[in-house]
Design a protein around this motif. Structure first.
Motif, short mmCIF file in Angstrom:
data_model
loop_
_atom_site.label_atom_id
_atom_site.label_comp_id
_atom_site.label_asym_id
_atom_site.label_seq_id
_atom_site.Cartn_x
_atom_site.Cartn_y
_atom_site.Cartn_z
N PRO A 1 6.28 6.09 33.54
CA PRO A 1 5.93 7.31 32.80
C PRO A 1 6.19 8.59 33.58
N ASP A 2 6.44 8.48 34.88
CA ASP A 2 6.64 9.68 35.71
C ASP A 2 8.09 10.10 35.84
N LEU A 3 9.01 9.30 35.28
CA LEU A 3 10.44 9.59 35.45
C LEU A 3 11.15 9.63 34.10
N LEU A 4 11.87 10.71 33.86
CA LEU A 4 12.64 10.84 32.63
C LEU A 4 13.92 10.02 32.70
N ALA A 5 14.48 9.73 31.54
CA ALA A 5 15.78 9.06 31.49
C ALA A 5 16.85 9.95 32.11
N ILE A 6 17.87 9.31 32.70
CA ILE A 6 18.98 10.04 33.32
C ILE A 6 20.23 9.83 32.48
N HIS A 7 20.88 10.92 32.11
CA HIS A 7 22.11 10.84 31.33
C HIS A 7 23.30 11.03 32.27
N VAL A 8 24.22 10.10 32.21
CA VAL A 8 25.40 10.10 33.10
C VAL A 8 26.62 10.50 32.27
N SER A 9 27.18 11.65 32.57
CA SER A 9 28.31 12.15 31.78
C SER A 9 29.62 11.51 32.23
N GLU A 10 30.60 11.53 31.33
CA GLU A 10 31.93 11.03 31.66
C GLU A 10 32.55 11.88 32.77
N GLU A 11 32.22 13.18 32.78
CA GLU A 11 32.77 14.07 33.80
C GLU A 11 32.25 13.69 35.18
N TRP A 12 30.97 13.34 35.26
CA TRP A 12 30.39 12.94 36.54
C TRP A 12 31.02 11.64 37.02
N ILE A 13 31.19 10.69 36.11
CA ILE A 13 31.82 9.41 36.48
C ILE A 13 33.24 9.67 37.00
N ALA A 14 33.98 10.55 36.33
CA ALA A 14 35.36 10.86 36.75
C ALA A 14 35.37 11.50 38.14
N GLU A 15 34.40 12.37 38.41
CA GLU A 15 34.32 13.00 39.74
C GLU A 15 34.09 11.95 40.82
N ILE A 16 33.20 11.00 40.55
CA ILE A 16 32.92 9.95 41.53
C ILE A 16 34.13 9.03 41.69
N GLN A 17 34.76 8.70 40.57
CA GLN A 17 35.96 7.85 40.61
C GLN A 17 37.03 8.47 41.52
N ALA A 18 37.15 9.78 41.47
CA ALA A 18 38.17 10.48 42.26
C ALA A 18 37.90 10.39 43.76
N THR A 19 36.67 10.10 44.15
CA THR A 19 36.34 10.02 45.58
C THR A 19 36.56 8.62 46.15
N LEU A 20 36.84 7.64 45.28
CA LEU A 20 37.00 6.27 45.78
C LEU A 20 38.28 6.15 46.59
N PRO A 21 38.19 5.57 47.81
CA PRO A 21 39.41 5.31 48.58
C PRO A 21 40.07 4.03 48.08
N GLN A 22 41.20 3.67 48.69
CA GLN A 22 41.75 2.34 48.45
C GLN A 22 40.69 1.31 48.83
N LEU A 23 40.53 0.29 48.00
CA LEU A 23 39.55 -0.75 48.27
C LEU A 23 40.18 -1.85 49.12
N PRO A 24 39.36 -2.69 49.76
CA PRO A 24 39.91 -3.70 50.68
C PRO A 24 41.03 -4.54 50.10
N HIS A 25 40.87 -5.02 48.86
CA HIS A 25 41.92 -5.88 48.30
C HIS A 25 43.19 -5.08 48.01
N GLU A 26 43.04 -3.79 47.73
CA GLU A 26 44.21 -2.94 47.51
C GLU A 26 44.94 -2.68 48.82
N VAL A 27 44.18 -2.45 49.90
CA VAL A 27 44.79 -2.25 51.22
C VAL A 27 45.52 -3.52 51.65
N LEU A 28 44.88 -4.67 51.43
CA LEU A 28 45.48 -5.96 51.79
C LEU A 28 46.84 -6.13 51.10
N ALA A 29 46.88 -5.87 49.81
CA ALA A 29 48.13 -6.00 49.07
C ALA A 29 49.16 -4.98 49.53
N ASP A 30 48.72 -3.76 49.79
CA ASP A 30 49.62 -2.69 50.21
C ASP A 30 50.27 -3.01 51.56
#
Length: 483
Positions: A280-309
């Motif tokens: 009851p002390d915490l409101l719902a959190i709305h996650v926008s597509e814009e926020w998800i896109a911002e976070i996606q842009a910060t992702l580096p190459q992942l281990p399996h991608e580096v391995l293949a590269d």
């Protein structure tokens, strides 16, 4: 265990708790730090004083989304927190704030090695929750000591579907998760410090049956090896019970890493035992597509991608690529060096050989090395262009550069008189002296024992102090021996 699995199918689901590396706790501004003095990172919110109210840490939500994106989850546009009610002495509020009905991430998968192939392990969810404090017990104090520094620290719990079928798959999945956590920098993944922990739900069912067996949960394991050992032990223990016609008790058990055995702790709770309800002390959190896109842009190459590269674009072997892709710092070092020299295989050889030995001897990580990519690239170019032998570079120049890392590799090699000589007249004289000193071997060579060429090359290299160009020496020795 192989004979047992001829009769039964092993079914394992993992619950992996990852402590996030945010500066502060999940619902309070208290410092989120390991190893500080007991009860030094606490406040009225952490200690659940009456009237205190939580405030969500945005960085925690961001980290959870980042991990979800890294393992191909669907990110919830709407997420809420719930109260999970149970009592532990190191849980100040008497309940844990977690996510039940609306977790931040759903689904997802990671591909892991399984035998000679690859298996896709699917996830049910990732949810956010707070950690409890820590109880300590020692001979000096009566009762338990409570440290609330860890209380309220942010966790994500990653819950797989029950489809892991060997201890090896479980270990490989944990290894991959730890790599991803470190690559995307949401946590340190240090299992020995408890910042990555694992619970394993383990059951056996008759071979080919669709009906799952009674599951046993092994709690709070803090090493990949122990998870695998616990699974192997449970396979044998549960099979022994089933073989005499008894029923496996659904319970929570602990793993003793000294004996390699599990022991019963309590009857397994069901979800209704926890009496979940919306916080009851915490409101719902709305996650926008814009926020998800911002976070996606910060992702580096992942281990399996580096391995293949590394294998596809740098032509490294699977063995070399796996070692370099194991840590982001190692792959970053490789990529930085590869921008300065195109001798990619030589970079890998140096990193896996002399550089690794230097790191081990110095007890440091690659990011702390004084041999920076530019310096390694200079050494590699000198060896590749026959200005310096690999032996001289690795055994004499590298240690000298470790002591004087701000010098040019070429200048230091010249000062130390390590550069290979281009003076052919001097080399011919050295070769003639070596041949003259071994007349019997020279005669044997002329009579057909061509394998002796290596002996002469070795002697010439010794006599020249390693400065002779071995390729040129090889050619000249063969020519002079044929006269």
């Amino acid at each position: 265990m192989k004979n047992i699995l001829d009769k039964y199918d092993l079914v394992v689901g993992l619950e992996i708790h990852v402590q996030l590396n945010t500066a502060s706790k999940l619902f309070a501004a208290d410092k989120n730090s390991f190893g500080d003095a007991p009860n030094s990172n606490v406040s009225p919110i952490t200690l659940a004083h009456p009237g205190t109210l939580p405030k969500p840490n945005k960085a925690v939500i961001s980290h959870a989304i980042k991990m979800g994106l890294a393992i191909n989850c669907d990110i919830a546009p709407y997420t809420t927190f719930d109260r999970k009610n149970y009592f532990y002495p190191d849980l100040p509020k008497g309940y844990q704030t977690t996510q039940d009905q609306h977790p931040i991430c759903r689904g997802g998968y990671i591909d892991v090695k399984s035998g000679d192939g690859i298996k896709r392990v699917k996830f049910n969810r990732i949810h956010i929750e707070e950690d409890a404090g820590k109880s300590s017990h020692d001979a000096e104090h009566e009762g338990s000591l409570l440290d609330y520094n860890r209380a309220g620290t942010p966790l994500i719990e990653m819950v797989t579907e029950p489809e892991i079928s060997t201890a090896e798959e479980a270990g490989n999945l944990l290894t991959e998760i730890r790599k991803i956590v470190r690559y995307i920098n949401v946590g340190d993944g240090n299992m020995e410090q408890g910042s990555l922990r694992c619970d394993a739900n383990i059951s056996l069912k008759p071979k080919g049956s669709d009906k799952l067996g009674k599951r046993v949960e092994i709690k709070n394991m803090n090493s990949i090896r122990n998870v695998q050992r616990a699974i192997s032990h449970e396979v044998e223990r549960q099979a022994d019970i089933l073989e005499v016609g008894k029923t496996v008790l659904q319970e929570t058990r602990g793993f003793n890493d000294e004996t390699g055995e599990t022991t019963g702790q309590r009857t397994k709770e069901e979800a209704n035992d926890y009496r979940y309800f919306p916080c009851p002390d915490l409101l719902a959190i709305h996650v926008s597509e814009e926020w998800i896109a911002e976070i996606q842009a910060t992702l580096p190459q992942l281990p399996h991608e580096v391995l293949a590269d590394l294998q596809t674009n740098f032509d490294l072997s699977a063995y070399d690529a796996e070692i370099i892709a194991d840590q982001k710092e190692l792959s970053d070092y490789f990529y930085a060096t590869a921008k300065l020299t195109s001798h990619f295989k030589r970079i890998a050889n140096w990193m896996i050989g002399p550089i690794k030995s230097y790191l081990n001897d110095s007890n440091i990580e690659i990011q702390e090395a004084v041999i920076k990519p530019a310096l390694l690239a200079e050494i590699i170019e000198m060896v590749a262009s026959d200005k310096l032998s690999f032996s001289m570079a690795s055994t004499r120049l590298l240690p000298a550069l470790i002591d004087s890392p701000h010098q040019s590799a070429f200048d230091l090699a010249k000062q130390m008189e390590l550069l290979q000589s281009d003076d052919q007249d001097e080399l011919v004289k050295t070769i003639e002296d070596v041949i003259a000193s071994m007349p019997d071997k020279a005669k044997a060579y002329k009579n057909g024992k061509k394998g002796l060429l290596g002996l002469f090359v070795g002697e010439v290299m010794k006599k020249s102090g390693g400065k002779a160009n071995p390729k040129v020496a090889n050619k000249l020795i063969a020519e002079l021996l044929e006269k």
